[in-house]
Design a protein around this motif. Structure first.
Motif, short mmCIF file in Angstrom:
data_model
loop_
_atom_site.label_atom_id
_atom_site.label_comp_id
_atom_site.label_asym_id
_atom_site.label_seq_id
_atom_site.Cartn_x
_atom_site.Cartn_y
_atom_site.Cartn_z
N LEU A 77 -2.26 -15.36 -26.85
CA LEU A 77 -3.20 -15.84 -27.05
C LEU A 77 -4.00 -15.85 -25.55
N LEU A 78 -3.12 -16.28 -24.46
CA LEU A 78 -3.32 -16.38 -23.00
C LEU A 78 -3.80 -14.92 -22.53
N LEU A 79 -2.76 -13.95 -23.18
CA LEU A 79 -3.14 -12.62 -22.75
C LEU A 79 -4.51 -12.19 -23.44
N GLN A 102 -1.11 -2.38 -15.43
CA GLN A 102 -0.85 -3.66 -14.76
C GLN A 102 -0.64 -4.59 -16.16
N LEU A 103 -1.33 -4.51 -16.84
CA LEU A 103 -1.28 -5.21 -18.23
C LEU A 103 -0.13 -5.13 -18.95
N LEU A 104 0.38 -3.87 -19.16
CA LEU A 104 1.85 -3.55 -19.89
C LEU A 104 2.79 -4.13 -18.97
N LYS A 105 3.03 -3.90 -17.47
CA LYS A 105 3.96 -4.43 -16.72
C LYS A 105 4.08 -6.12 -16.82
N VAL A 116 -7.80 -2.72 -25.71
CA VAL A 116 -6.25 -2.50 -25.43
C VAL A 116 -5.67 -4.10 -25.49
N GLN A 117 -6.35 -5.00 -24.86
CA GLN A 117 -6.07 -6.37 -24.77
C GLN A 117 -5.82 -6.97 -26.33
N GLU A 118 -6.90 -7.05 -27.18
CA GLU A 118 -6.97 -7.19 -28.34
C GLU A 118 -5.78 -6.40 -29.27
N LEU A 119 -5.51 -5.23 -29.15
CA LEU A 119 -4.56 -4.87 -29.76
C LEU A 119 -3.14 -5.20 -29.50
N LEU A 120 -2.96 -5.39 -28.35
CA LEU A 120 -1.70 -6.14 -27.96
C LEU A 120 -1.67 -7.29 -28.19
#
Length: 362
Positions: A215-217, A235-238, A269-273
């Motif tokens: 949720l925070l992501l 950066q998001l993935l790391k 991408v954020q929503e998919l992750l």
């Protein structure tokens, strides 16, 4: 005629016609020689110990099969290019050289030329619409003096801060206390039933912490903040790799898109992750970003529980939101998922050349 009747039905009609023709010819021949009960001849007359009727059926079937092959070849020659162009059009490849290529002129395929011309016109209009959507999406939409993105970003910051400062900290404290209780339970040799119950509570809190991280992501700022799309995704993935126990693989290249489009793709991408972490229960996750011809291709693949894409569930709001975002920038979304076999999501966004697109007409 071929377009209205299937190839199989045409072959069936040819086979039946051939059979009736052979029967009629045989009847005429036997009638000319005044042979009564001609139908007995079909059964009683044998060639190599096989009734004559069998040979007639074989010949009729052979003619039907031959007709099927001829129709298939004819249809492929006439309609093959049209079918391929329609597939490319449905996939969003509006600028493909095959779509723009004209079918050679001839008298026999004038109808096909008309269809081909309509397809090229549709491709041109869809390309223009994609450009207009991307241009509209790149322009700020003001609400009471603020852009919609700014309002959403402020609200997301507030929610993320409150969740982190309250629920997330409380879950962490509960996890620490449970760890101490579990160790004491082992030292005191509590009954196995009570130890299993403590382990179940620990698993629930662990799952809640993972849900909170997802949720925070999901609530992070939607802007790339000056970074390229590739840099933002990496950066998001790391950051995700350092917080979540999941095997991550990615391959991203630099792509050139308007800032608003890159922000939308980053948010997708954020929503998919987030969806993967919250629902898929995946152990492996792959992210790919490439430019292929005149399209940007984004693929997210996981080995999670999967789902039935034909069913609409109450929890599919995230995917609905993603569909709206992709449609808003003139892209296409394809989802392949099977229960127990993971999910593959492919997003394709056309790179539309827009000279003077941001001059506001001046």
């Amino acid at each position: 005629m071929i377009a209205r009747v299937s190839k199989g039905m045409l072959a069936f009609y040819v086979g039946i016609t051939t059979f009736l023709t052979l029967i009629l010819v045989l009847f005429s021949f036997l009638h000319a020689y005044h042979i009564a009960h001609w139908w007995k001849v079909l059964v009683e007359t044998r060639v190599f110990f096989i009734p004559l009727l069998f040979y007639i059926l074989v010949i009729a079937t052979g003619f039907g099969f031959l007709a099927y092959l001829l129709i298939l070849l004819f249809r492929k020659r006439i309609y093959g290019d049209i079918e391929e162009k329609l597939r490319l059009l449905a996939a969003g490849n509006y600028e493909s050289p095959l779509i723009q290529e004209e079918i050679p002129h001839s008298k026999e395929n004038h109808y096909v030329e008309t269809i081909d011309k309509d397809i090229r016109e549709c491709a041109r209009k869809m390309q223009e619409m994609s450009g207009e959507l991307q241009l509209l999406n790149s322009r700020p939409q003001l609400v009471d003096g603020q852009t919609k993105e700014e309002i959403l970003e402020v609200e997301r910051h507030r929610l993320a801060r409150e969740l982190h400062d309250s629920v997330s900290q409380q879950l962490f404290a509960a996890m620490m206390m449970l760890s101490a209780i579990n160790e004491k339970a082992k030292k005191d040799h509590l009954p196995e039933t009570q130890q299993k119950q403590l382990a179940m509570v620990t698993d629930i809190i662990n799952a809640s912490q993972s849900e909170m991280r997802a949720l925070l992501l999901h609530l992070r700022p939607i802007s790339l903040e000056g970074k390229s799309l590739r840099q933002g995704i990496e950066q998001l993935l790391k950051e995700l790799q350092s917080k979540i126990k999941i095997d991550l693989k990615w391959d991203a290249e630099d792509v050139s898109l308007p800032t608003g489009i890159e922000d939308q793709l980053f948010r997708v991408v954020q929503e998919l992750l987030s969806n993967t972490l919250r629902h898929a229960k995946a152990k492996e996750l792959e992210v790919y970003l490439h430019k292929i011809d005149q399209n940007v291709l984004l693929r997210v693949i996981d080995d999670g529980v999967g789902f039935d894409t034909s069913q609409q569930k109450a929890g599919s709001y995230g995917l609905m939101n993603i569909r709206e975002r992709i449609a808003g920038i003139g892209g296409t979304l394809k989802i392949i998922s099977f229960k127990g076999q993971g999910t593959s999501i492919e997003i394709k966004v056309p790179v539309v050349n827009q000279p003077n697109a941001f001059d506001d007409g001046n």
